[in-house]
Every structure is written in structure tokens, then in C-alpha cells.
Write a protein that holds these residues in place. Structure first.
Motif, PDB file in Angstrom:
ATOM      1  N   GLN A   2       0.813  -1.262   0.020  1.00  0.00           N
ATOM      2  CA  GLN A   2       0.022  -0.116  -0.053  1.00  0.00           C
ATOM      3  C   GLN A   2       0.893   1.321  -0.055  1.00  0.00           C
ATOM      4  O   GLN A   2       1.910   1.296   0.683  1.00  0.00           O
ATOM      5  N   LEU A   3       0.420   2.341  -0.924  1.00  0.00           N
ATOM      6  CA  LEU A   3       1.051   3.497  -0.845  1.00  0.00           C
ATOM      7  C   LEU A   3       0.037   4.551  -0.413  1.00  0.00           C
ATOM      8  O   LEU A   3      -0.944   4.627  -1.124  1.00  0.00           O
ATOM      9  N   VAL A  30      15.025  -0.653  -0.328  1.00  0.00           N
ATOM     10  CA  VAL A  30      15.575  -1.242  -1.512  1.00  0.00           C
ATOM     11  C   VAL A  30      14.664  -0.551  -2.832  1.00  0.00           C
ATOM     12  O   VAL A  30      14.956  -0.879  -4.002  1.00  0.00           O
ATOM     13  N   ALA A  31      13.560   0.059  -2.358  1.00  0.00           N
ATOM     14  CA  ALA A  31      12.485   0.490  -3.348  1.00  0.00           C
ATOM     15  C   ALA A  31      13.050   1.729  -4.081  1.00  0.00           C
ATOM     16  O   ALA A  31      13.427   2.579  -3.566  1.00  0.00           O
ATOM     17  N   GLY A  32      12.599   1.600  -5.418  1.00  0.00           N
ATOM     18  CA  GLY A  32      12.674   2.874  -6.212  1.00  0.00           C
ATOM     19  C   GLY A  32      11.430   3.746  -5.892  1.00  0.00           C
ATOM     20  O   GLY A  32      10.488   3.213  -5.852  1.00  0.00           O
ATOM     21  N   MET A  33      11.163   5.047  -5.503  1.00  0.00           N
ATOM     22  CA  MET A  33      10.111   5.593  -5.522  1.00  0.00           C
ATOM     23  C   MET A  33       9.754   6.840  -6.442  1.00  0.00           C
ATOM     24  O   MET A  33      10.958   7.640  -6.847  1.00  0.00           O
ATOM     25  N   CYS A  94       1.966   8.954  -5.942  1.00  0.00           N
ATOM     26  CA  CYS A  94       3.434   8.128  -5.590  1.00  0.00           C
ATOM     27  C   CYS A  94       3.436   6.813  -6.205  1.00  0.00           C
ATOM     28  O   CYS A  94       2.145   6.164  -6.223  1.00  0.00           O
ATOM     29  N   ASN A  95       4.483   6.428  -6.686  1.00  0.00           N
ATOM     30  CA  ASN A  95       4.558   4.862  -7.037  1.00  0.00           C
ATOM     31  C   ASN A  95       5.937   4.280  -6.562  1.00  0.00           C
ATOM     32  O   ASN A  95       6.936   4.960  -6.241  1.00  0.00           O
ATOM     33  N   SER A  96       5.872   3.090  -6.559  1.00  0.00           N
ATOM     34  CA  SER A  96       7.173   2.502  -6.583  1.00  0.00           C
ATOM     35  C   SER A  96       7.676   1.446  -7.627  1.00  0.00           C
ATOM     36  O   SER A  96       6.757   1.370  -8.658  1.00  0.00           O
ATOM     37  N   TYR A  97       8.856   1.392  -8.055  1.00  0.00           N
ATOM     38  CA  TYR A  97       9.254   0.732  -9.155  1.00  0.00           C
ATOM     39  C   TYR A  97      10.382  -0.373  -8.762  1.00  0.00           C
ATOM     40  O   TYR A  97      10.745  -0.255  -7.765  1.00  0.00           O
ATOM     41  N   PRO A  98      10.782  -1.335  -9.769  1.00  0.00           N
ATOM     42  CA  PRO A  98      11.565  -2.248  -9.446  1.00  0.00           C
ATOM     43  C   PRO A  98      12.853  -1.735  -8.790  1.00  0.00           C
ATOM     44  O   PRO A  98      13.405  -0.853  -9.076  1.00  0.00           O
ATOM     45  N   TRP A 102       6.052  -2.314  -9.494  1.00  0.00           N
ATOM     46  CA  TRP A 102       5.253  -1.229  -9.895  1.00  0.00           C
ATOM     47  C   TRP A 102       3.952  -1.339  -8.982  1.00  0.00           C
ATOM     48  O   TRP A 102       3.150  -2.030  -8.969  1.00  0.00           O
ATOM     49  N   TYR A 103       3.953  -0.351  -8.210  1.00  0.00           N
ATOM     50  CA  TYR A 103       2.827   0.024  -7.234  1.00  0.00           C
ATOM     51  C   TYR A 103       2.296   1.402  -7.457  1.00  0.00           C
ATOM     52  O   TYR A 103       3.308   2.066  -7.532  1.00  0.00           O
TER      53      TYR A 103
END
Length: 114
Positions: A2-3, A30-33, A94-98, A102-103
Motif C-alpha cells: 500500500q502507498l 531497496v525500493a525505487g520511488m 506516488c509509485n514504487s518501481y523495481p 510497480w505499485y
């Protein structure tokens, strides 16, 4: 995963806002944001991103005005927006990436009045 994004609002041109996005259910360290912005009928735009090692990238229109940062202890990414302009009006996501994947979080509306 969840974001949750928050911090949007109404501000006059030249003003500032700070958006926050808190993540859960992922290894945040370790998340890209990143932050995107769009509303229906407009093109989605990547505003800023920050990698696990704090490497940042910005869209040209945000350079010098916006700053993305992260607090791994709080699982939170921030977007400090200064000298806001009416054209910054948008819904910000906002999002996360590898490598975490991807969320996307719910958007927060930023409205800049002239």
C-alpha cells in the motif's frame, strides 16, 4: 503493498507544499520511488524519482523548484514543491518501481491559484 499519499491542497502561485507518501508491505529500503501527476484528458507525467541509493531525477519543469527525498526509517518519500505555478495543478500519485515492483497509491490533489 500500500502507498498512501497526502499533503495536497490549495495554494497561491509562488507558494509551497510538501507531499508525503508512506509505504507498507514492501522492503522500502531497496525500493525505487517516484511521483507522477495527471488528470483525465492530460498526459501522465513523471515528476521526480529517487532510487534506493538516493539518486534523483526530475522532469525539466520541476528542476530547481521540487525536491524529492526519502526517510527509510519512516517508509516515506517526500516531494517538496516550491515556487508553485498554476500549471502544476494536477493530481499527484506516488509509485514504487523495481526491484520491489510497480505499485501506485491514491492521488492527492494540488491546486495552484494564480
Amino acid at each position: 503493498v500500500q502507498l498512501q499519499a497526502y499533503g495536497g491542497g490549495l495554494v497561491q502561485a509562488g507558494g509551497s507544499l510538501r507531499l508525503s507518501c508512506t509505504a507498507s508491505g514492501m522492503v522500502f529500503d531497496v525500493a525505487g520511488m517516484g511521483w507522477y501527476r495527471w488528470v483525465p484528458g492530460k498526459q501522465r507525467e513523471a515528476v521526480a524519482s529517487i532510487a534506493y541509493d538516493n539518486t534523483t531525477n526530475y522532469v525539466d519543469s520541476a528542476k530547481g523548484r521540487f525536491t524529492i527525498s526519502r526517510d527509510n526509517a519512516k517508509n516515506t518519500v517526500y516531494l517538496q514543491m516550491n515556487n508553485l505555478k498554476p500549471e502544476d495543478t494536477d493530481v499527484y500519485y506516488c509509485n514504487s518501481y523495481p526491484p520491489v515492483g510497480w505499485y501506485w497509491g491514491d492521488g492527492t490533489l494540488v491546486t495552484v491559484s494564480s
